[in-house]
Design a protein around this motif. Sequence first.
Motif, PDB file in Angstrom:
ATOM      1  N   ALA A 124       0.817  -1.219   0.000  1.00 45.18           N
ATOM      2  CA  ALA A 124       0.000   0.000   0.000  1.00 45.18           C
ATOM      3  C   ALA A 124       0.848   1.265   0.000  1.00 45.18           C
ATOM      4  O   ALA A 124       0.307   2.371  -0.068  1.00 45.18           O
ATOM      5  CB  ALA A 124      -0.929   0.003   1.209  1.00 45.18           C
ATOM      6  N   LYS A 125       2.168   1.129   0.099  1.00 45.03           N
ATOM      7  CA  LYS A 125       3.035   2.294   0.211  1.00 45.03           C
ATOM      8  C   LYS A 125       3.856   2.492  -1.069  1.00 45.03           C
ATOM      9  O   LYS A 125       4.220   1.536  -1.753  1.00 45.03           O
ATOM     10  CB  LYS A 125       4.006   2.140   1.388  1.00 45.03           C
ATOM     11  CG  LYS A 125       3.336   2.099   2.765  1.00 45.03           C
ATOM     12  CD  LYS A 125       2.858   3.464   3.201  1.00 45.03           C
ATOM     13  CE  LYS A 125       2.417   3.464   4.664  1.00 45.03           C
ATOM     14  NZ  LYS A 125       1.243   2.651   4.946  1.00 45.03           N
ATOM     15  N   PHE A 126       4.159   3.777  -1.350  1.00 45.32           N
ATOM     16  CA  PHE A 126       5.098   4.084  -2.412  1.00 45.32           C
ATOM     17  C   PHE A 126       6.517   3.871  -1.888  1.00 45.32           C
ATOM     18  O   PHE A 126       6.748   3.686  -0.700  1.00 45.32           O
ATOM     19  CB  PHE A 126       4.937   5.537  -2.867  1.00 45.32           C
ATOM     20  CG  PHE A 126       3.657   5.797  -3.596  1.00 45.32           C
ATOM     21  CD1 PHE A 126       3.502   5.382  -4.910  1.00 45.32           C
ATOM     22  CD2 PHE A 126       2.596   6.464  -2.972  1.00 45.32           C
ATOM     23  CE1 PHE A 126       2.315   5.633  -5.602  1.00 45.32           C
ATOM     24  CE2 PHE A 126       1.414   6.710  -3.649  1.00 45.32           C
ATOM     25  CZ  PHE A 126       1.272   6.300  -4.966  1.00 45.32           C
ATOM     26  N   GLY A 127       7.471   3.897  -2.795  1.00 49.48           N
ATOM     27  CA  GLY A 127       8.871   3.748  -2.414  1.00 49.48           C
ATOM     28  C   GLY A 127       9.541   2.643  -3.195  1.00 49.48           C
ATOM     29  O   GLY A 127       8.907   1.654  -3.590  1.00 49.48           O
ATOM     30  N   ALA A 128      10.840   2.798  -3.432  1.00 50.38           N
ATOM     31  CA  ALA A 128      11.604   1.766  -4.116  1.00 50.38           C
ATOM     32  C   ALA A 128      11.770   0.558  -3.206  1.00 50.38           C
ATOM     33  O   ALA A 128      11.812   0.681  -1.978  1.00 50.38           O
ATOM     34  CB  ALA A 128      12.968   2.320  -4.508  1.00 50.38           C
ATOM     35  N   GLU A 129      11.852  -0.621  -3.805  1.00 50.50           N
ATOM     36  CA  GLU A 129      12.110  -1.821  -3.012  1.00 50.50           C
ATOM     37  C   GLU A 129      13.542  -1.790  -2.491  1.00 50.50           C
ATOM     38  O   GLU A 129      14.430  -1.168  -3.082  1.00 50.50           O
ATOM     39  CB  GLU A 129      11.873  -3.069  -3.859  1.00 50.50           C
ATOM     40  CG  GLU A 129      10.445  -3.213  -4.365  1.00 50.50           C
ATOM     41  CD  GLU A 129       9.420  -3.254  -3.231  1.00 50.50           C
ATOM     42  OE1 GLU A 129       9.706  -3.901  -2.194  1.00 50.50           O
ATOM     43  OE2 GLU A 129       8.350  -2.638  -3.370  1.00 50.50           O
ATOM     44  N   LEU A 130      13.768  -2.480  -1.385  1.00 50.69           N
ATOM     45  CA  LEU A 130      15.091  -2.486  -0.762  1.00 50.69           C
ATOM     46  C   LEU A 130      16.180  -2.919  -1.742  1.00 50.69           C
ATOM     47  O   LEU A 130      17.259  -2.317  -1.802  1.00 50.69           O
ATOM     48  CB  LEU A 130      15.082  -3.404   0.463  1.00 50.69           C
ATOM     49  CG  LEU A 130      14.312  -2.883   1.677  1.00 50.69           C
ATOM     50  CD1 LEU A 130      13.923  -4.033   2.605  1.00 50.69           C
ATOM     51  CD2 LEU A 130      15.144  -1.854   2.436  1.00 50.69           C
ATOM     52  N   GLU A 131      15.901  -3.952  -2.533  1.00 55.51           N
ATOM     53  CA  GLU A 131      16.915  -4.478  -3.449  1.00 55.51           C
ATOM     54  C   GLU A 131      17.178  -3.540  -4.637  1.00 55.51           C
ATOM     55  O   GLU A 131      18.214  -3.669  -5.310  1.00 55.51           O
ATOM     56  CB  GLU A 131      16.536  -5.868  -3.954  1.00 55.51           C
ATOM     57  CG  GLU A 131      15.158  -5.968  -4.561  1.00 55.51           C
ATOM     58  CD  GLU A 131      14.078  -6.311  -3.529  1.00 55.51           C
ATOM     59  OE1 GLU A 131      13.023  -6.810  -3.975  1.00 55.51           O
ATOM     60  OE2 GLU A 131      14.273  -6.076  -2.320  1.00 55.51           O
ATOM     61  N   ASP A 132      16.259  -2.604  -4.889  1.00 55.91           N
ATOM     62  CA  ASP A 132      16.451  -1.653  -5.993  1.00 55.91           C
ATOM     63  C   ASP A 132      17.164  -0.380  -5.544  1.00 55.91           C
ATOM     64  O   ASP A 132      17.504   0.472  -6.370  1.00 55.91           O
ATOM     65  CB  ASP A 132      15.088  -1.272  -6.599  1.00 55.91           C
ATOM     66  CG  ASP A 132      14.404  -2.463  -7.269  1.00 55.91           C
ATOM     67  OD1 ASP A 132      15.115  -3.384  -7.707  1.00 55.91           O
ATOM     68  OD2 ASP A 132      13.163  -2.474  -7.318  1.00 55.91           O
ATOM     69  N   ALA A 133      17.390  -0.239  -4.241  1.00 56.75           N
ATOM     70  CA  ALA A 133      17.967   1.000  -3.714  1.00 56.75           C
ATOM     71  C   ALA A 133      19.374   1.303  -4.231  1.00 56.75           C
ATOM     72  O   ALA A 133      19.676   2.460  -4.544  1.00 56.75           O
ATOM     73  CB  ALA A 133      17.956   0.967  -2.189  1.00 56.75           C
ATOM     74  N   PRO A 134      20.272   0.299  -4.354  1.00 56.90           N
ATOM     75  CA  PRO A 134      21.611   0.637  -4.861  1.00 56.90           C
ATOM     76  C   PRO A 134      21.585   1.248  -6.263  1.00 56.90           C
ATOM     77  O   PRO A 134      22.278   2.244  -6.524  1.00 56.90           O
ATOM     78  CB  PRO A 134      22.343  -0.709  -4.844  1.00 56.90           C
ATOM     79  CG  PRO A 134      21.664  -1.490  -3.770  1.00 56.90           C
ATOM     80  CD  PRO A 134      20.212  -1.103  -3.886  1.00 56.90           C
ATOM     81  N   ALA A 135      20.783   0.688  -7.153  1.00 52.17           N
ATOM     82  CA  ALA A 135      20.702   1.234  -8.507  1.00 52.17           C
ATOM     83  C   ALA A 135      20.073   2.623  -8.498  1.00 52.17           C
ATOM     84  O   ALA A 135      20.482   3.508  -9.259  1.00 52.17           O
ATOM     85  CB  ALA A 135      19.889   0.297  -9.401  1.00 52.17           C
ATOM     86  N   LEU A 136      19.095   2.833  -7.624  1.00 50.87           N
ATOM     87  CA  LEU A 136      18.455   4.144  -7.540  1.00 50.87           C
ATOM     88  C   LEU A 136      19.455   5.187  -7.037  1.00 50.87           C
ATOM     89  O   LEU A 136      19.523   6.300  -7.574  1.00 50.87           O
ATOM     90  CB  LEU A 136      17.244   4.074  -6.607  1.00 50.87           C
ATOM     91  CG  LEU A 136      16.377   5.324  -6.531  1.00 50.87           C
ATOM     92  CD1 LEU A 136      15.720   5.618  -7.876  1.00 50.87           C
ATOM     93  CD2 LEU A 136      15.295   5.168  -5.444  1.00 50.87           C
TER      94      LEU A 136
END
Length: 235
Positions: free
Chosen positions: A141-153
């Motif tokens: 239900a929340k926005f935000g990048a997934e933890l595993e996508d954070a390095p690329a972001l």
Amino acid sequence: MIPTFETFVSRAETVLAEIATACREAGRDPAEVELLAVTKTHDAWAPAYAARFGLRGVGENRVQEAIDKMPHVELPADVTPPRWELIGHLQSNKAKLAATHFDRVQSVDSPKLLQRLDRAAGELDRSLAVLLQINAGRDPAKFGAELEDAPALLETALNCTHLRVDGLMTIAPLSDDPAVAERTFANLRQLRDDLAAQFSVALPTLSMGMSGDLVPAIAAGSTQVRVGTALFGQR
């Protein structure tokens, strides 16, 4: 009903006392945790009260609502205007408006949005502060990048020459189980530490915790808690 400034002061002092107690219990200095006054859905009196009290920043959810409010914030000459932070979801087609009017955007959760904000900040010849919003509680239900996508972001963000990445932001899932918020905030703190080491960058800001969960957020290392209703009451 608009509260009096004296009522606001009393509420703000109560919240700051709660923050101070949470910091002491966590072995932290209360000066390390900023109270961000969430002024969404309230008129211009709310950011004016926050600034008069001495709070440095205010948080808004919607770009247009904040833009409409900003010109009407009346302050004495000796009061510093507040820093405006966008804490609500930002659609990429409103990136230029956000880059024009806000001092920091906390809700950056995609490479596309980063690139839109970077382009807009470049056109404005300014450096725009951002936080990367991470769905550290894995809440659908929340926005935000997934933890595993954070390095690329983060890598994308660091390549945006007109953006300054101050740190990370998250919102804990709604739950009656306090362990859910604790786990969410621990995830964000660990992610921040891992990213700072991996990319050799400082990510000093951890924006996490609101009225109902600021104690576990501070215990986990929050540097900014976002509080609205406890300061301003219901609209």
